[in-house]
Structures are given as C-alpha cells and as structure tokens.
Motif scaffolding. Structure first.
Motif, PDB file in Angstrom:
ATOM      1  N   SER A   7      -4.688 -14.569 -16.433  1.00 25.18           N
ATOM      2  CA  SER A   7      -4.553 -14.144 -14.976  1.00 25.18           C
ATOM      3  C   SER A   7      -4.038 -15.155 -13.743  1.00 25.18           C
ATOM      4  N   HIS A   8      -3.419 -14.728 -12.750  1.00 23.39           N
ATOM      5  CA  HIS A   8      -3.124 -15.399 -11.801  1.00 23.39           C
ATOM      6  C   HIS A   8      -4.197 -16.645 -11.140  1.00 23.39           C
ATOM      7  N   GLU A   9      -5.231 -15.849 -10.968  1.00 26.73           N
ATOM      8  CA  GLU A   9      -6.597 -16.422 -10.533  1.00 26.73           C
ATOM      9  C   GLU A   9      -7.077 -17.429 -11.366  1.00 26.73           C
ATOM     10  N   ALA A  10      -7.172 -17.005 -12.902  1.00 20.55           N
ATOM     11  CA  ALA A  10      -7.755 -18.010 -13.597  1.00 20.55           C
ATOM     12  C   ALA A  10      -6.933 -19.198 -13.898  1.00 20.55           C
ATOM     13  N   ARG A  11      -5.562 -19.020 -13.817  1.00 20.36           N
ATOM     14  CA  ARG A  11      -4.719 -20.201 -13.797  1.00 20.36           C
ATOM     15  C   ARG A  11      -4.588 -20.874 -12.608  1.00 20.36           C
ATOM     16  N   ARG A  12      -4.696 -20.396 -11.443  1.00 17.79           N
ATOM     17  CA  ARG A  12      -5.166 -21.001 -10.020  1.00 17.79           C
ATOM     18  C   ARG A  12      -6.189 -21.990 -10.139  1.00 17.79           C
ATOM     19  N   PHE A  13      -7.427 -21.421 -10.943  1.00 20.75           N
ATOM     20  CA  PHE A  13      -8.563 -22.225 -10.816  1.00 20.75           C
ATOM     21  C   PHE A  13      -8.187 -23.578 -11.720  1.00 20.75           C
ATOM     22  N   MET A  14      -7.688 -23.350 -13.041  1.00 21.51           N
ATOM     23  CA  MET A  14      -7.323 -24.557 -13.986  1.00 21.51           C
ATOM     24  C   MET A  14      -6.490 -25.296 -13.318  1.00 21.51           C
ATOM     25  N   ILE A  15      -5.322 -25.091 -12.650  1.00 21.08           N
ATOM     26  CA  ILE A  15      -4.286 -25.935 -12.219  1.00 21.08           C
ATOM     27  C   ILE A  15      -5.105 -26.812 -10.921  1.00 21.08           C
ATOM     28  N   ASN A  16      -5.791 -26.381 -10.183  1.00 18.46           N
ATOM     29  CA  ASN A  16      -6.660 -26.765  -9.207  1.00 18.46           C
ATOM     30  C   ASN A  16      -7.636 -27.863  -9.752  1.00 18.46           C
ATOM     31  N   ASP A  17      -8.267 -27.649 -10.789  1.00 15.59           N
ATOM     32  CA  ASP A  17      -9.152 -28.353 -11.400  1.00 15.59           C
ATOM     33  C   ASP A  17      -8.447 -29.657 -11.973  1.00 15.59           C
ATOM     34  N   PHE A  18      -7.288 -29.618 -12.519  1.00 18.30           N
ATOM     35  CA  PHE A  18      -6.521 -30.302 -13.097  1.00 18.30           C
ATOM     36  C   PHE A  18      -5.828 -31.326 -12.088  1.00 18.30           C
ATOM     37  N   TYR A  19      -5.711 -30.913 -11.065  1.00 21.62           N
ATOM     38  CA  TYR A  19      -5.262 -31.868  -9.961  1.00 21.62           C
ATOM     39  C   TYR A  19      -6.537 -32.823  -9.468  1.00 21.62           C
ATOM     40  N   ALA A  20      -7.518 -31.987  -9.465  1.00 19.50           N
ATOM     41  CA  ALA A  20      -8.742 -32.837  -8.970  1.00 19.50           C
ATOM     42  C   ALA A  20      -9.370 -33.787 -10.258  1.00 19.50           C
ATOM     43  N   ALA A  21      -8.917 -33.369 -11.371  1.00 22.83           N
ATOM     44  CA  ALA A  21      -8.948 -34.395 -12.534  1.00 22.83           C
ATOM     45  C   ALA A  21      -8.209 -35.825 -12.206  1.00 22.83           C
ATOM     46  N   ALA A  22      -7.006 -35.564 -11.949  1.00 13.12           N
ATOM     47  CA  ALA A  22      -5.877 -36.468 -11.782  1.00 13.12           C
ATOM     48  C   ALA A  22      -6.323 -37.539 -10.718  1.00 13.12           C
ATOM     49  N   TYR A  23      -6.763 -36.858  -9.428  1.00 15.20           N
ATOM     50  CA  TYR A  23      -6.974 -37.700  -8.288  1.00 15.20           C
ATOM     51  C   TYR A  23      -8.486 -38.242  -8.368  1.00 15.20           C
ATOM     52  N   ALA A  24      -9.325 -37.761  -9.248  1.00 13.90           N
ATOM     53  CA  ALA A  24     -10.791 -38.345  -9.303  1.00 13.90           C
ATOM     54  C   ALA A  24     -10.535 -39.725  -9.517  1.00 13.90           C
ATOM     55  N   PRO A  25     -11.656 -40.337  -8.618  1.00 12.29           N
ATOM     56  CA  PRO A  25     -11.250 -42.087  -8.989  1.00 12.29           C
ATOM     57  C   PRO A  25     -12.382 -42.528  -9.979  1.00 12.29           C
ATOM     58  N   LYS A  26     -13.351 -41.595 -10.273  1.00 11.69           N
ATOM     59  CA  LYS A  26     -14.375 -42.327 -11.219  1.00 11.69           C
ATOM     60  C   LYS A  26     -14.622 -41.274 -12.462  1.00 11.69           C
ATOM     61  N   LEU A  27     -14.908 -41.973 -13.576  1.00 10.01           N
ATOM     62  CA  LEU A  27     -15.104 -41.183 -14.596  1.00 10.01           C
ATOM     63  C   LEU A  27     -15.866 -39.819 -14.579  1.00 10.01           C
ATOM     64  N   GLU A  28     -17.020 -40.153 -13.880  1.00  7.77           N
ATOM     65  CA  GLU A  28     -17.908 -38.692 -13.814  1.00  7.77           C
ATOM     66  C   GLU A  28     -17.242 -37.439 -13.084  1.00  7.77           C
ATOM     67  N   THR A  29     -16.548 -38.056 -12.075  1.00  6.40           N
ATOM     68  CA  THR A  29     -15.772 -36.797 -11.262  1.00  6.40           C
ATOM     69  C   THR A  29     -14.624 -36.238 -12.077  1.00  6.40           C
TER      70      THR A  29
END
Length: 744
Positions: free
Chosen positions: A476-498
């Motif tokens: 669904s749109h909502e599920a994809r929104r969560f995954m895309i936002n998490d993908f961006y968060a993973a890209a900008y995360a400065p540390k491995l654990e984040t």
C-alpha cells in the motif's frame, strides 16, 4: 538608499479600453491612494490594498504602465519588481496601479491578452504585421490547414469592454484592401495577400479558377454566388491590375458557415509580435484570439504549428543553428580563452553531441569548489529533441556552480562516456573527486574508466525511485511511505548501528525490500560506509536551479539555447561576486549560521580531559573528540566539514577557535576565488556574419524530430508524494484517504 515617497493610485473594479491607436485607458471602478517607497515590501503593499478593496491577497495581481507606454502592462510579482516601479517613474510623484484578481487574469487569457508567466504582458497590438505572401493556393477542401469561419460570440474580454460587435475588430481594418477595378499591386503575391485579408474582413471563402504567373481568377466558394475577381499583369509593366470584379455576394457573406483556408504561415505572422512579448503564449490562447479577432476557428494542432512558424521567424531557423555550430564553438573559445567547446557529427554529417565548459567555470571549480561533482540529465523539448547532460558543483555557500554541460542526441552509455572524457580534459585535476550520480546508463563503469581517483556515490533519489517502482503493486501507499522514509534514514545515518536500525524497520515490513536494500551496494550511498566526501549532499538533482534555466531556454535553436545558459551563468557569477564583497564574516553566510547553531548547543555540554588531543564530551550521549585528526564519534564533523557541537565544546575549553577547524572551502576568501573569473558575451550568436561562417565543416540537424501536437505525458509517481503521509480529506486524519475513511 532612496526614501522618497511616491503616491500609488490603486484602481480596481474597472476595465481597460483600447483606442484606435492601440493605447489603453482604464475606465470605472474605485481608487485609493497609498504612499510607498523603496523600503516598502510587496507583502505589506498587498495587505494594505486587500484591506481597502476587501479582496484576497493570495489571488491578487498588480500591474502598472511604464512612463510613456500605454500599450504594455508590467506585472509586480516580487519585492524587486516593486522597487523597480518606484525607480522607473523617475521624478513623478504618483503612479497608477491596477489591481486584478487571479480569476480576472484567467478571463483575460480569453481576450487579446495571451497567457504568460512573463512579467511583461502585451495587452493590445496597435498594428497587424505584414503577412508572408502565399505563392500557391490550391482548391482543396479536405486539408490539414482547413478552418471555418466562426459565428460564435467570444467570451467577454476585460480589455474590449465586452462589446460583441468588436469580436472581429482586428479584421475590419482589412475591409478595403481590395477596392475594385483599376487597383494595382506590385506583384501577384501582394495581390493574393490583399485578397486573403479582404476575404477575412468580409467573412467569405474563395477558390482559385486560374492562378499562374500571368493571371489570377478567383470566385466565391459558395455555390451559385456571383462574386468573382480577375487580375493580370498591366501591359508593358511589372504591375498587377484588377481588370474585372463582381462586387456582390448572394451567399450572405459571414452568415454562411463556409470553409476557409488559413495557412499556418499566415497565422504565424499574425501572432509573431504577441509571441515575442509572451514566449509562453499557449496554442489554446492563440486559437481563442484568432477566433475572436478574425472570426476563424483553429484547432489545437493548427495553432501549435503556427506558433512554431512564428517562433522560427523570431528566433531564426533551427536548421541554420546547427550549421552555425562550428562558428559558434570557435567564438566561445575566442571570447572566453581557456574554454572548451567541441562537437561531433555522425557519418552523414548530422549533429551528434556538443560539449561546453567555460574557463570561468573551470577556474572556479579548481580554485574554490569542493572536489564534489553532481552528474544528471534533463530532456530537451526542442524541435529536434535531445538530452542535456550536466556536471554541477557546489560553492562554499551551498549554491549551485555549473562546471560543464553537453547536448546529445540521446542519453546512452556511449554519450556519458564521451561527456566524462571531455570533462576530465577540461578540469584536469589530480585531486580525488567524489561524483554523485545515477548507477545506471553505464555511469558506474564510465566513471571508473575515465577517472583514476574517484568515489562514486549513487544518487539517493534515483535509488529511492527505483525501490518505490519495484515495490509498487505489492504494498500500500502507507507501507511504501514507511519503507522509503526508513531508506532515507539509513542513507543519512552517520553510524553503523543507526543504519542497521533503519533497515531492520524495512525488514519488519518486507523481507524482500530488505534484501533489495542490502544488494544495492550501501557502500556507495550510505553515510555509515561511504568513504568519499559528500558534505551530506546525497542526490544528483542538487543542480535544480541550472535545470530550471534549461527549461526556460530548451525550445530555442541550439546555439541560442547555449547562449541563454551562458547569459544566466554570467549574471550569476557577477551577482555572487558583488554580493560576497559585502560579507564581513570569515565563513560564508550558510556555514556561519551552521557554526553558530552548533556553538549554541556546545554550551550545554560537559568536557572531560583525556590524554593528548582526545577528549570525552558528555551531553545526551557520550562522544569522543580527537581535535588533531578532526574527528568526532558522532561523525557530524566529518560529514559536513563544520565542527560539531562536541568539537566546539572542546575548543572553548582549550582556548582554540572553531574557525580554524572548518573546511577551507567554506571561507569567504575561497568563495571569492570561485567567482573571480567572468564569462564574456559571445557576439552574433543569432545572426553571424556570413563571411565568418566556417564552410569546411557541415552540420545538419539530427534525424529525430519532436512529433506535432500536445506531447503525451506519462504520469510518474513522485517520490516526494510517497514520502509524505496520507491525510484524509474528510476527517483530516492521517494514514488513510477519503475512500477508506471509517466515517464514510
């Protein structure tokens, strides 16, 4: 600064009236006086007007006349426009200001005012341009240019006062282009042109019975109507004379809905002046104006083709622009020494690709910009289509800095490889460069082949769009929104654990999406793994401002499009150089602001001394700072080039200045080096002197041409929409839409 007060006489509720000379006057409505000066902001001015006239600020449009010009209205759309208005009126104490609403402007688009985004809006044409002669006209009823005389009453025009009798006012001036027997013309073309205008003014269609180089016989197309005219060459002269004419129609003229032939060339010559003042004149508005002013109905395709012809009359031939490329490239290198301007053709001499990099861009990148380049492309909507490839850098104030660009026939691996080779020759640096670019179209292989020391960062936006495309239909749109936002968060995360925490969130929704992320080579896009210096700029569409310049000029012939981009770059370099001369800080404004924010946070932190240059800093977390190696465990310092709050807290304890630990690319001194060189004008771009053209190399247009008519747009779901959370338009709740709302 000028603080002289000017009285703005604000008028609204009336209408514009055009006199016989094409001059405008405003009649009716209410008027109020407001005093303004150079310091007045547009928002304050609009607010005061809205209060007086009780109207909406958001739909308000403000226009005025330049001194001595009652034909053209100037739009005020920003503060600088308002300041210009005060400057332009000179010593005058008052200025007439006309207040309209957006709805009124929309109605105006159906009048003689073409729709446009330009700040100059042509309201009336005082004269009708001379039309191109029609050498051959055949009696063909079924023809792509066939149109009909329209009898419908046009929409009310704010400029004409809504008088129905004026809907063919522009054509009435042609009623006497044919006067009768004995009238003489210089050529048959002139006679045919006069006949064309005469038929429009009198509302009838005609056909040729004889049409050659010695005589012309024309009769009314309506069956049984006796109107006809005969013209031939006057004996012993080159003049053409009307020998016979039957003046009367029995077909009731314009009351008959007769077929009428209006050529594209004729319509193009009619709209040429309007198109000159309003480049965004739309085919729909062209058709509406021709129908209202001349009583002729055009379809969208006919209006579009007429606009193409008018544009070519104004801007020059698209085909000729390609033949001028050798001359143009030589002129760029002659007027801007040290610049690169090269082109290639195919075996049949048709255009293949063109590369341009100005010396000022090369020097600015080498002396002042970070070793960071963004590669991207944008389609060209010109007559011969194509793609524009661009390499843009970022200056010390986070502004776009174009380094090089190229026009190619299509975006292919071969063209990208060629572009990168030309770019390498232009910038010729031994410094290790980080490229932010797509991972497709052969860019990954081409970058590693052409540049020995290179970091390739995959463009985060391209990755996210591919992830969203691959997931569409499964979630669904909502599920994809969560995954895309998490993908961006993973890209900008400065540390491995984040990083791991963010991709685990994706795994909780879809193991397949998690596998996709793991297989997408995070070492090329995630901050936690990437070794190059991106300064937290992860998307290749950083150069959006440059691509907006391209969109404004992409319909011009190729040489003029390149020169339009050169002009934009020249103005930007000059403006930023002048602006930077006013700066009094050590860092550029954006970096100074960033440093001050980190300094404010640093005052709340506790510093514990350790051995050597290493310190422990305590706040919401415990971080280790090594000031000699410019390193902090939070990774903020390394990612941005500006000391983080933990490092600044240490500097304050040991009595050091944080400015000494900022990247040199952020200093005002470095910024001024970026814009030290100028781009110079290239003369005779649109009309080169014939003797200067290099005939040794022939360049013809590429074989691909834009198809006629309105382009079919394929709607692509924007990644920005996916990142945004759904909101119900009924209950205003989040996470669902109106269709799935429980209150339905």
């Amino acid at each position: 600064m000028d603080t002289r007060k000017v009285i703005a006489i604000c008028q609204s509720g009336g209408e514009f009236v055009t006199d016989k000379d094409g001059l405008l006057s405003y009649s009716g409505g209410d008027a109020y006086a407001i005093d303004i000066d150079q310091q007045t902001s547009l928002s304050d001015f609009k607010s005061e007007i809205a209060e007086m006239f009780n109207c909406n600020v958001s739909t308000m449009i403000i226009k005025y006349f330049l001194p001595g010009n009652k034909r053209t209205l100037i739009t005020v759309s920003k503060d600088k426009d308002l300041q210009r208005m005060v400057t332009f009126i000179g010593d005058a104490n008052t200025v007439d200001v006309f207040v309209m609403s957006d709805e009124g402007a929309a109605r105006n688009n159906n009048s003689i005012m073409p729709g446009s985004r330009s700040s100059r809006t042509t309201v009336s044409e005082g004269t009708v341009p001379v039309i191109a002669p029609i050498d051959v006209i055949v009696d063909t009823v079924q023809c792509m240019d066939q149109v009909e005389v329209a009898n419908e009453v046009p929409a009310r025009s704010i400029c004409s006062g809504g008088n129905d009798d004026n809907h063919r006012k522009a054509a009435q001036q042609w009623e006497n282009t044919i006067t009768g027997v004995g009238q003489r013309f210089n050529s048959f073309s002139e006679f045919r042109e006069a006949l064309h205008k005469y038929s429009i003014a009198h509302g009838f269609a005609y056909k040729y019975k004889k049409n050659d180089s010695h005589r012309v016989t024309v009769k009314c197309k309506s069956q049984g109507c006796p109107w006809r005219i005969y013209a031939s060459r006057l004996s012993t002269t080159q003049l053409i004379c009307i020998k016979k004419m039957h003046y009367n129609h029995t077909c009731e003229g314009s009351a008959v809905k007769a077929g009428y032939r209006a050529t594209r060339g004729w319509v193009g010559s009619i709209i040429k002046e309007k198109l000159k003042d309003s480049p965004n004149y739309k085919p729909k508005d062209i058709a509406d104006d021709i129908k209202r002013e001349y009583g002729i109905q055009l379809n969208y395709s006919q209006a579009w083709r007429a606009k193409e012809i008018a544009r070519e009359q104004l801007q020059g031939s698209y085909k000729e622009a390609y033949t001028q490329l050798p001359f143009f490239c030589e002129k760029i290198k002659e007027t801007n020494p040290g610049s690169f301007a090269t082109f290639t053709t195919k075996d049949d001499s048709s255009f293949h690709r063109l590369f341009v990099s100005f010396h000022a861009s090369i020097s600015g990148f080498q002396l002042g910009c970070r070793p960071l380049i963004f590669l991207d492309s944008t389609p060209l909507n010109s007559k011969y289509q194509g793609e524009l490839l661009a390499a843009t850098a970022v200056d010390g104030n986070d502004g776009i800095f174009p380094v090089a660009f190229a026009v190619v026939d299509t975006e292919t691996e071969d063209n990208w490889c060629w572009f990168l080779q030309e770019l390498k020759s232009a910038i010729s640096t031994s410094e290790q460069i980080t490229f932010v670019a797509d991972f497709q179209n052969g860019l990954k292989k081409s970058l590693s082949d052409k540049f020995e020391k290179v970091y390739h960062s995959y463009c985060l936006r391209h990755l996210a769009e591919k992830l969203n495309k691959d997931l569409k239909g499964q979630f669904s749109h909502e599920a994809r929104r969560f995954m895309i936002n998490d993908f961006y968060a993973a890209a900008y995360a400065p540390k491995l654990e984040t990083f791991e925490r963010s991709i685990e969130n994706i795994k909780g929704i879809s193991p397949e999406a998690y596998d996709w992320v793991i297989q997408s080579e995070p070492e090329h896009w995630a901050n936690a793994f990437f070794n190059g210096a991106r300064y937290n700029l992860l998307s290749s569409n950083f150069g959006q401002q440059f691509y907006s310049w391209v969109s404004e000029a992409h319909e011009l012939p190729i040489t003029q499009m390149i020169d339009a981009l050169r002009g934009k770059m020249m103005e930007t370099i000059y403006a930023r150089r002048v602006e930077s001369n006013q700066w009094m800080t050590k860092l550029t404004p954006s970096k100074e602001e960033m440093l001050q924010k980190e300094t404010f946070v640093a005052r709340t932190l506790q510093v514990l001394f350790s051995q050597g240059s290493t310190f422990e800093v305590r706040g919401e977390s415990i971080d280790i700072v090594d000031i000699d190696n410019w390193d902090c465990s939070c990774k903020g310092w390394q990612l941005t080039g500006v000391p983080c709050c933990h490092a600044i807290a240490v500097f304050e304890c040991v009595g050091r200045s944080p400015y000494d630990y900022c990247s040199r690319y952020f200093t005002v001194e470095n910024y001024r080096l970026t814009y030290a060189e100028s781009i110079h004008p290239v003369p005779n771009v649109d009309r080169p002197v014939q003797s200067e053209l290099n005939v040794a190399v022939t360049v013809t247009p590429p074989p691909t041409k834009r198809p006629p008519g309105r382009p079919k747009m394929k709607q692509v779901e924007s990644i920005d929409i996916i990142k945004r959370q759904l909101q119900c338009s009924k209950c205003k709740g989040l996470g669902h839409n109106r269709k799935t709302c429980k209150l339905s």
